[in-house]
Design an enzyme around this catalytic site. Sequence first.
Site, PDB file in Angstrom:
ATOM      1  N   ASP A 279       5.288  -7.686   5.395  1.00 12.41           N
ATOM      2  CA  ASP A 279       5.181  -8.869   4.551  1.00 12.41           C
ATOM      3  C   ASP A 279       6.266  -8.770   3.458  1.00 12.41           C
ATOM      4  OD1 ASP A 279       3.276 -10.270   5.616  1.00 12.41           O
ATOM      5  OD2 ASP A 279       1.777  -9.253   4.914  1.00 12.41           O
TER       6      ASP A 279
ATOM      7  N   TYR B  14      -7.615   5.694   2.339  1.00 14.02           N
ATOM      8  CA  TYR B  14      -7.077   6.110   1.074  1.00 14.02           C
ATOM      9  C   TYR B  14      -6.857   7.566   1.192  1.00 14.02           C
ATOM     10  CZ  TYR B  14      -8.265   1.363  -0.088  1.00 14.02           C
ATOM     11  OH  TYR B  14      -8.309   0.039   0.278  1.00 14.02           O
TER      12      TYR B  14
ATOM     13  N   ASP C  88       0.319   1.974   8.523  1.00 15.17           N
ATOM     14  CA  ASP C  88      -0.380   1.280   9.797  1.00 15.17           C
ATOM     15  C   ASP C  88       0.419   1.291  11.024  1.00 15.17           C
ATOM     16  OD1 ASP C  88      -1.957   0.540   7.944  1.00 15.17           O
ATOM     17  OD2 ASP C  88      -1.376  -1.671   7.547  1.00 15.17           O
TER      18      ASP C  88
ATOM     19  N   GLY D 160      -5.383   0.586   8.991  1.00 16.70           N
ATOM     20  CA  GLY D 160      -4.448   0.166  10.080  1.00 16.70           C
ATOM     21  C   GLY D 160      -4.211  -1.305   9.865  1.00 16.70           C
TER      22      GLY D 160
ATOM     23  N   GLY E 263       0.727  -1.237  -0.138  1.00 16.13           N
ATOM     24  CA  GLY E 263      -0.174  -0.088   0.106  1.00 16.13           C
ATOM     25  C   GLY E 263       0.941   1.369  -0.050  1.00 16.13           C
TER      26      GLY E 263
HETATM   27  P1  FBP Z   1       0.635  -1.818   3.497  1.00 13.05           P
HETATM   28  O1  FBP Z   1       0.421  -2.790   4.836  1.00 13.05           O
HETATM   29  O2  FBP Z   1       0.935  -2.622   2.281  1.00 13.05           O
HETATM   30  O3  FBP Z   1       1.394  -0.725   3.923  1.00 13.05           O
HETATM   31  O4  FBP Z   1      -0.872  -1.355   3.301  1.00 13.05           O
HETATM   32  C1  FBP Z   1      -1.692  -0.456   4.213  1.00 13.05           C
HETATM   33  C2  FBP Z   1      -2.890  -0.380   4.076  1.00 13.05           C
HETATM   34  O5  FBP Z   1      -3.282   0.972   3.761  1.00 13.05           O
HETATM   35  C3  FBP Z   1      -3.795  -0.971   5.169  1.00 13.05           C
HETATM   36  O6  FBP Z   1      -3.998  -0.191   6.318  1.00 13.05           O
HETATM   37  C4  FBP Z   1      -5.177  -1.292   4.490  1.00 13.05           C
HETATM   38  O7  FBP Z   1      -5.716  -2.556   5.328  1.00 13.05           O
HETATM   39  C5  FBP Z   1      -4.426  -1.890   3.165  1.00 13.05           C
HETATM   40  O8  FBP Z   1      -3.483  -1.368   2.801  1.00 13.05           O
HETATM   41  C6  FBP Z   1      -5.544  -1.527   1.925  1.00 13.05           C
HETATM   42  O9  FBP Z   1      -5.097  -2.322   1.128  1.00 13.05           O
HETATM   43  P2  FBP Z   1      -5.284  -1.997  -0.699  1.00 13.05           P
HETATM   44  O10 FBP Z   1      -4.437  -0.802  -0.821  1.00 13.05           O
HETATM   45  O11 FBP Z   1      -4.779  -3.175  -1.395  1.00 13.05           O
HETATM   46  O12 FBP Z   1      -6.727  -1.457  -0.640  1.00 13.05           O
END
Ligand code: FBP
Length: 547
Positions: free
Chosen positions: A173, A419, A202, A248, A78
């Site tokens: 990850d 977002y 997060d 988060g 993300g």
């Molecule tokens: P990362 O762990 O990859 O930094 O992602 C953060 C995050 O914004 C989380 O808070 C959220 O649950 C997830 O990404 C949402 O995923 P996507 O961007 O695939 O909709």
Amino acid sequence: MKKSALQKARAAYQPKLPIVLTSAVKAVEGNPTQSVADQEDIQKLFPNTYGLPELKFEKNPTPTAGKPVNVGVILSGGQAPGGHNVISGIFDGIKKIHRDSKLYGFLMGPGGFVDHQYVELTSAIIDEYRNTGGFDIIGSGRTKLEKQEQFDKGLEILKELNIKALVIIGGDDSNTNAAILAEYYKSINAGVQVIGCPKTIDGDLKNGLIETSFGFDTATKVYSEVIGNIQRDCNSAKKYWHFIKLMGRSASHIALECALQTQPNVCIVSEEVEAKNMTLQDVVDNIACIVAKRAEKGDNYGTVLIPEGLVEFIPAMKALIAELNDLLAHNAAEFAATENQRQYIIDHLSAENAAVYASLPEGVARQLSLDRDPHGNVQVSLIETEKLLSEMVGRRLAEMKAEGKFVGKFAALHHFFGYEGRCADPSNFDADYCYALGFNAACLINAGVTGYMSSVRNLTKPSVQWVAGGIPITMMMNMERRHGEMKPVIQKALVRLDDAPFLKFASKRDEWAVNTCYVYPGPIQYFGPAEVCDQPSMTLKYEHQGL
Ligand code: FBP
């Protein structure tokens, strides 16, 4: 491309480096390290990169001339504010080693590495993106780098471009994958170093030596601004309860930080819900009780902050999700071909979990069975916990009204902030921190190490006093069940209930619940006095300074 006035002004901002990184450095080794848990298993899986020492950079009084080095970079997972500054830090760092060094960006995340999609990042490109939000310079993706054939395919392009080091900018990850890749390349003598950078809004990628992941500071400031605005609206109109879910993943760091900044009436901390073995109904009853108390004073309005991972922490839901993860991982094809998927799940779960699943509202049940992300995580941002809770609170209040225990009105509005904050222009803190992380990654490359995470510490002090070095990634790992199998992964840092940020919140929340103590942080400021522009998060401050 047309630029806003702020974009133009921010382009001129020169991030402040820790003083040590402004001259030539040498890496000073600390003690050998151990993984946080499951030491034997992790050591077996990482025979070449386990137990490495921590590194700290110090001024090198006798530097030797550097040689050109080609480096690859991947943005993974993300978005988080400051990613572009990590890349510009790497760029400036390797150019400082030698002006003929080159930086290649793999496009759209780890997938671009495997599929050989890349761009050479020249100074003209880099200069367009300094101090900007977003990951659009090269894009990001969630492809999981885990198979040997992906590593070998990636190695082909590294060899072709003469790339000697790869920097993976990602969360827990992705940094786990960085460690696996580092181990593999070392084991086959590929001659490629792998360095990780701690990214995620997060805030759950941290430990004694990684004080915070980048992006948390900016994202929480953006959410706090909007929560503050909602609180002003709510305090003006005095007619709505706002249920605000915050991103988060599992950890509640974002919700807790926003609560410390804005002083809402309620903030749920998932880790506490789990520790107290609370049911969903307990959580609902607590909120309903606060709504009723405020109503007694004529205050039929308020704010409730909800961490998006809440459902995973309610013990009955946690057990359900764990069994569901295994069920879906092992029967993916059959499940996909099934028409009545809800019934399929009920028929295949243990009796206890089937009963919990069957009791869930249709929408939430469906959201729990949606595809996991490539790392096997439930996509908690898709679960509408804010609606689930407000509906249940509404029902409870109706019962209380019938019993004469609730005298007010209850009208709920829902929000989900995630977002909105992930691509904001980095705060001064994140702009400096990210640039330093990238520049420091270049120093780790120059030091010839692999399997390390770039580490910049002492973050509550002015950036010039920050401490730079590297932490072996294996040090942060333990074994966890993923996709139905035990895997080595970086341990997620959840909110600690015995640590100052939570204790501060816990000492204040009763007062914030019943009274109206809202704080309105306002928008991030990039120019102006340090107390307005250069403050780190409250989480960091309390973690460092105590209560
Ligand atoms: P990362 O762990 O990859 O930094 O992602 C953060 C995050 O914004 C989380 O808070 C959220 O649950 C997830 O990404 C949402 O995923 P996507 O961007 O695939 O909709």
